[in-house]
Write a protein that holds these residues in place. Structure first.
Motif, PDB file in Angstrom:
ATOM      1  N   GLU A 365      -3.936  -3.737  12.313  1.00 36.86           N
ATOM      2  CA  GLU A 365      -3.854  -5.186  12.498  1.00 36.86           C
ATOM      3  C   GLU A 365      -2.508  -5.692  11.969  1.00 36.86           C
ATOM      4  OE1 GLU A 365      -5.939  -7.508  13.945  1.00 36.86           O
ATOM      5  OE2 GLU A 365      -6.896  -5.684  14.723  1.00 36.86           O
ATOM      6  N   PRO A 366      -1.873  -6.634  12.670  1.00 37.55           N
ATOM      7  CA  PRO A 366      -0.545  -7.113  12.254  1.00 37.55           C
ATOM      8  C   PRO A 366      -0.492  -7.604  10.806  1.00 37.55           C
ATOM      9  CG  PRO A 366      -1.043  -7.887  14.466  1.00 37.55           C
ATOM     10  CD  PRO A 366      -2.296  -7.231  13.961  1.00 37.55           C
ATOM     11  N   LEU A 367      -1.539  -8.309  10.345  1.00 32.04           N
ATOM     12  CA  LEU A 367      -1.515  -8.839   8.983  1.00 32.04           C
ATOM     13  C   LEU A 367      -1.526  -7.715   7.952  1.00 32.04           C
ATOM     14  CD1 LEU A 367      -1.536 -11.229   7.054  1.00 32.04           C
ATOM     15  CD2 LEU A 367      -4.041 -11.285   7.242  1.00 32.04           C
ATOM     16  N   ILE A 368      -2.295  -6.658   8.199  1.00 32.53           N
ATOM     17  CA  ILE A 368      -2.341  -5.523   7.273  1.00 32.53           C
ATOM     18  C   ILE A 368      -0.998  -4.798   7.270  1.00 32.53           C
ATOM     19  CG2 ILE A 368      -3.431  -3.309   6.774  1.00 32.53           C
ATOM     20  CD1 ILE A 368      -5.215  -5.665   6.146  1.00 32.53           C
ATOM     21  N   GLU A 369      -0.457  -4.526   8.444  1.00 31.72           N
ATOM     22  CA  GLU A 369       0.830  -3.830   8.529  1.00 31.72           C
ATOM     23  C   GLU A 369       1.941  -4.632   7.861  1.00 31.72           C
ATOM     24  OE1 GLU A 369       1.357  -3.168  12.705  1.00 31.72           O
ATOM     25  OE2 GLU A 369       0.449  -1.162  12.605  1.00 31.72           O
ATOM     26  N   LYS A 370       1.981  -5.931   8.142  1.00 32.06           N
ATOM     27  CA  LYS A 370       3.018  -6.788   7.576  1.00 32.06           C
ATOM     28  C   LYS A 370       2.903  -6.865   6.055  1.00 32.06           C
ATOM     29  CE  LYS A 370       4.590 -11.623   7.551  1.00 32.06           C
ATOM     30  NZ  LYS A 370       4.334 -12.984   8.099  1.00 32.06           N
ATOM     31  N   GLN A 374       5.655  -5.626   3.216  1.00 31.38           N
ATOM     32  CA  GLN A 374       6.214  -6.558   2.240  1.00 31.38           C
ATOM     33  C   GLN A 374       5.991  -6.078   0.813  1.00 31.38           C
ATOM     34  OE1 GLN A 374       4.227 -10.206   3.357  1.00 31.38           O
ATOM     35  NE2 GLN A 374       5.873 -10.826   4.749  1.00 31.38           N
ATOM     36  N   ILE A 375       4.836  -5.498   0.557  1.00 29.67           N
ATOM     37  CA  ILE A 375       4.526  -5.032  -0.799  1.00 29.67           C
ATOM     38  C   ILE A 375       5.389  -3.834  -1.172  1.00 29.67           C
ATOM     39  CG2 ILE A 375       2.754  -4.018  -2.279  1.00 29.67           C
ATOM     40  CD1 ILE A 375       0.678  -5.516  -0.545  1.00 29.67           C
ATOM     41  N   VAL A 376       5.427  -2.847  -0.305  1.00 30.71           N
ATOM     42  CA  VAL A 376       6.093  -1.579  -0.621  1.00 30.71           C
ATOM     43  C   VAL A 376       7.608  -1.708  -0.542  1.00 30.71           C
ATOM     44  CG1 VAL A 376       6.385   0.814   0.121  1.00 30.71           C
ATOM     45  CG2 VAL A 376       4.099  -0.211   0.062  1.00 30.71           C
ATOM     46  N   GLY A 377       8.100  -2.493   0.401  1.00 33.68           N
ATOM     47  CA  GLY A 377       9.544  -2.640   0.550  1.00 33.68           C
ATOM     48  C   GLY A 377      10.207  -1.306   0.825  1.00 33.68           C
ATOM     49  N   ALA A 408     -10.752  -5.913   5.348  1.00 33.59           N
ATOM     50  CA  ALA A 408      -9.581  -6.130   4.497  1.00 33.59           C
ATOM     51  C   ALA A 408      -8.809  -7.385   4.896  1.00 33.59           C
ATOM     52  CB  ALA A 408      -8.673  -4.905   4.561  1.00 33.59           C
ATOM     53  N   GLU A 409      -8.652  -7.610   6.181  1.00 41.27           N
ATOM     54  CA  GLU A 409      -7.885  -8.758   6.657  1.00 41.27           C
ATOM     55  C   GLU A 409      -8.514 -10.073   6.204  1.00 41.27           C
ATOM     56  OE1 GLU A 409      -5.926 -10.232  10.907  1.00 41.27           O
ATOM     57  OE2 GLU A 409      -7.569  -8.800  10.871  1.00 41.27           O
ATOM     58  N   THR A 410      -9.842 -10.156   6.249  1.00 43.32           N
ATOM     59  CA  THR A 410     -10.537 -11.366   5.806  1.00 43.32           C
ATOM     60  C   THR A 410     -10.307 -11.620   4.324  1.00 43.32           C
ATOM     61  OG1 THR A 410     -12.240 -11.099   7.499  1.00 43.32           O
ATOM     62  CG2 THR A 410     -12.800 -12.466   5.601  1.00 43.32           C
ATOM     63  N   LEU A 411     -10.270 -10.544   3.550  1.00 47.09           N
ATOM     64  CA  LEU A 411     -10.062 -10.689   2.106  1.00 47.09           C
ATOM     65  C   LEU A 411      -8.681 -11.269   1.801  1.00 47.09           C
ATOM     66  CD1 LEU A 411     -11.755 -10.094  -0.401  1.00 47.09           C
ATOM     67  CD2 LEU A 411     -10.511  -7.953  -0.650  1.00 47.09           C
ATOM     68  N   TYR A 426      -7.543  -2.395  -0.813  1.00 49.73           N
ATOM     69  CA  TYR A 426      -6.584  -1.459  -1.410  1.00 49.73           C
ATOM     70  C   TYR A 426      -6.402  -0.233  -0.521  1.00 49.73           C
ATOM     71  CZ  TYR A 426      -4.183   1.529  -4.727  1.00 49.73           C
ATOM     72  OH  TYR A 426      -3.259   2.359  -5.321  1.00 49.73           O
ATOM     73  N   ILE A 427      -7.502   0.330  -0.045  1.00 49.09           N
ATOM     74  CA  ILE A 427      -7.422   1.517   0.812  1.00 49.09           C
ATOM     75  C   ILE A 427      -6.675   1.196   2.103  1.00 49.09           C
ATOM     76  CG2 ILE A 427      -8.789   3.140   2.187  1.00 49.09           C
ATOM     77  CD1 ILE A 427     -10.927   2.972  -0.050  1.00 49.09           C
ATOM     78  N   ALA A 428      -6.971   0.039   2.695  1.00 44.33           N
ATOM     79  CA  ALA A 428      -6.306  -0.344   3.943  1.00 44.33           C
ATOM     80  C   ALA A 428      -4.801  -0.454   3.757  1.00 44.33           C
ATOM     81  CB  ALA A 428      -6.879  -1.668   4.450  1.00 44.33           C
ATOM     82  N   LEU A 429      -4.365  -1.090   2.673  1.00 41.80           N
ATOM     83  CA  LEU A 429      -2.931  -1.260   2.436  1.00 41.80           C
ATOM     84  C   LEU A 429      -2.263   0.071   2.111  1.00 41.80           C
ATOM     85  CD1 LEU A 429      -3.032  -4.589   0.385  1.00 41.80           C
ATOM     86  CD2 LEU A 429      -2.206  -4.295   2.733  1.00 41.80           C
ATOM     87  N   CYS A 430      -2.949   0.922   1.349  1.00 41.69           N
ATOM     88  CA  CYS A 430      -2.393   2.250   1.063  1.00 41.69           C
ATOM     89  C   CYS A 430      -2.216   3.044   2.351  1.00 41.69           C
ATOM     90  CB  CYS A 430      -3.305   3.013   0.103  1.00 41.69           C
ATOM     91  SG  CYS A 430      -3.148   2.533  -1.634  1.00 41.69           S
TER      92      CYS A 430
END
Length: 542
Positions: A365-370, A374-377, A408-411, A426-430
């Motif tokens: 999903e675009p929001l998760i990828e974006k 942004q977090i990891v840079g 995850a996106e809703t959170l 956390y798992i989704a972003l990792c």
């Protein structure tokens, strides 16, 4: 064959018990005491290293004592230039001295015993000094801040929040900064750039003060014990287990048909605790009542006790339970970020299994990828990638148990969630960042040794090359102090009986952990499911 069964079970029990009696603490680990020396004074508050000898600062006598680190022999002493010296730091033939009563740092030339420079501290209550080979480090107890200072004039180069509440020792090991907190009785390894707490070590005494690194060992002097402790720094042991205790857990699941229709078929699925979880050892085989219909494993390798029932009529209850006796310890990882491997070092089998998508993750999903980008840079070190993601989740989500478990996106949009939702995010972003991640679930000791748990808890694991699977508890570490945040990364307390390890949807558990159930019915039914764990301490003679 039946005549041999008791002997087989007994032998299996002996094997399990023997495995528990070989503690993982047998090898040296970071913070373990390797030597004790009597301090040369009664009111030791500071400690430093001149390349050959230790120097110990005495608060009452306002003196520093030179000590042979191999014998504890007193070599010399020097009078310090201030009232109630709090700490000292050696640099190139000079002792820098600070006092909690005076907002100054004194530069004392050891050869001449002469003060050659005095400059003000950033705040009025300095409590610790350290030297990293180029800069001075100062802790202030009034502001709970740590400052990086120019040793020429004391100007501030950088500063950040102290790990806890009372820093009374600072040291540099060349890579990281170390701090001693005398209220928490803990030692912390910090990132010198921003103060992120990387490792938490229990102090050897009850009042840790001065701290120094001699190139091989970490030294800590204790004000209460009057002892100089030589501590292991890095002997290659990445995980150790302490503070274990023996407990009995009875896990109960009840399925009741309130009617008026009939439940024609029902299945209850219990996740089975195993010895494969570090820090957890089954003392004897788990006892199930009644015996499961069969045992199976889901697609993540999780062992499942499967119960199948028929014709659950109105007013009937089907109850199943198991009793597990286990030794549960506190698990700590000693992680040095500069020793963590690269993403390319992670086995392909783990990448293939734990960087895939799931219906609660939706990593494409675009929001998760974006958000992940942004977090990891531009960070490439897997440790700091995982820490950045954990910190972001804790900064942007507040704990709240509401409704079901959302994706995850809703959170991200809502900003609140339960422990399971923290874990999904956390798992989704990792995974979106290319880091393998999965979850564990457990029943929990709720305060007293004998207690009831009907809430349970879920957290994550992230894979770090060179260290393996590391526990990460984003919701448990969502606290204000850096030290408490660090305890959620690479540490697991002895309150959990781990039942479940999974990576996503399970054919038996779905997205649940500990248990799940399914049923089919005729007519209208109201089926009530209840699950809880009963904890009891095991007596020593058991």
């Amino acid at each position: 064959m039946k005549g041999f069964l008791p002997g087989i079970v007994s032998a299996f029990s002996v094997i399990m018990l023997l495995s528990c009696f070989f503690p993982q603490t047998a090898c040296a680990y970071t913070g373990q005491v390797s030597e004790e020396l009597k301090a040369p004074c009664l009111y030791a508050t500071g400690l430093t290293w001149d390349g050959k000898h230790l120097w110990v600062c005495d608060w009452k006598e306002a003196c520093a004592f030179e000590v042979d680190p191999s014998t504890g022999e007193l070599i010399s002493s020097v009078e310090l230039p201030c009232l109630r010296p709090q700490d000292i730091a050696y640099a190139n033939g000079f002792l820098f001295v600070c006092s909690g009563y005076e907002p100054f740092i004194y530069k004392l030339e050891l050869a001449s015993r002469t003060v050659v420079e005095t400059f003000p501290t950033p705040e009025s209550t300095p409590s610790a000094l350290g030297w990293d080979g180029e800069y001075l480090w100062l802790a202030d107890s009034g502001t709970d801040m740590i400052y990086k200072l120019n040793p020429v004039d004391g100007t501030t180069i950088n500063y950040f929040k102290a790990p806890a509440v009372q820093t009374e020792g600072l040291a540099s090991d060349g890579h990281y900064l170390w701090a001693a907190d005398r209220v928490r009785d803990e030692l912390y390894m910090l990132d010198p750039d921003d103060g992120t707490v990387i490792m938490v070590v229990k102090s050897p005494g009850e009042y840790p003060t001065g701290l120094v690194f001699d190139g091989k060992w970490l030294w800590n002097v204790d004000f209460e014990d009057d002892v100089l402790y030589r501590l292991n720094y890095d002997d290659g042991e990445s995980v150790y287990v302490t503070d274990d205790n023996d407990r009995q857990v009875t896990f109960v699941h009840e399925l009741t048909n309130m009617g008026p229709g009939t439940v024609t078929e029902a299945g209850v699925f219990l996740a089975v605790p195993e010895d494969s979880f570090p820090g957890q050892c089954l003392l004897e085989p788990i006892v199930f009542e009644p015996e499961p219909t069969r045992f199976d494993a889901d697609e993540w390798g999780q062992k499942i006790a499967v119960y199948e029932f028929e014709d659950l009529r109105p007013g009937e209850t089907r109850a199943v339970n198991y009793v597990a006796k286990a030794r549960i310890g506190m698990r700590r990882f000693c992680i040095f970020p500069h020793k963590v491997g690269e993403l390319k070092n992670i086995p392909s089998s783990i990448m293939k299994r734990y960087v895939v998508d799931g219906s609660r993750y939706r990593i494409s999903e675009p929001l998760i990828e974006k958000t992940a980008r942004q977090i990891v840079g531009d960070e490439k070190n897997p440790y700091w990638m995982a820490r950045r993601i954990c910190q972001w989740v804790q900064d942007h989500v507040e704990y709240e148990m509401v409704g079901g478990w959302d994706i995850a996106e809703t959170l991200i949009k809502r900003g609140t969630g339960s422990c399971s939702e923290y874990s999904f995010l956390y798992i989704a972003l990792c995974r979106a960042a290319g880091l393998p991640a999965r979850f564990e679930g457990s029943v929990v000791v709720r305060g007293d040794d004998a207690c009831i748990d009907d809430v349970f808890h879920r957290w994550c694991e992230v894979y770090l090359p060179g260290y393996g699977w590391i526990p990460v508890d984003p919701s448990g570490g969502d606290r204000p102090l850096p030290a408490d945040q660090a305890k959620s990364f690479g540490m697991l307390v002895n309150r959990f009986l781990i039942t479940t390890r999974g990576g996503g949807d399970s054919k038996y558990l779905g997205w649940n952990y500990n248990y799940n159930y399914k049923f089919s019915y005729i007519g209208k039914v109201n089926v009530v499911a209840d699950a809880f764990a009963l904890w009891e301490p095991l007596e020593e003679n058991e």
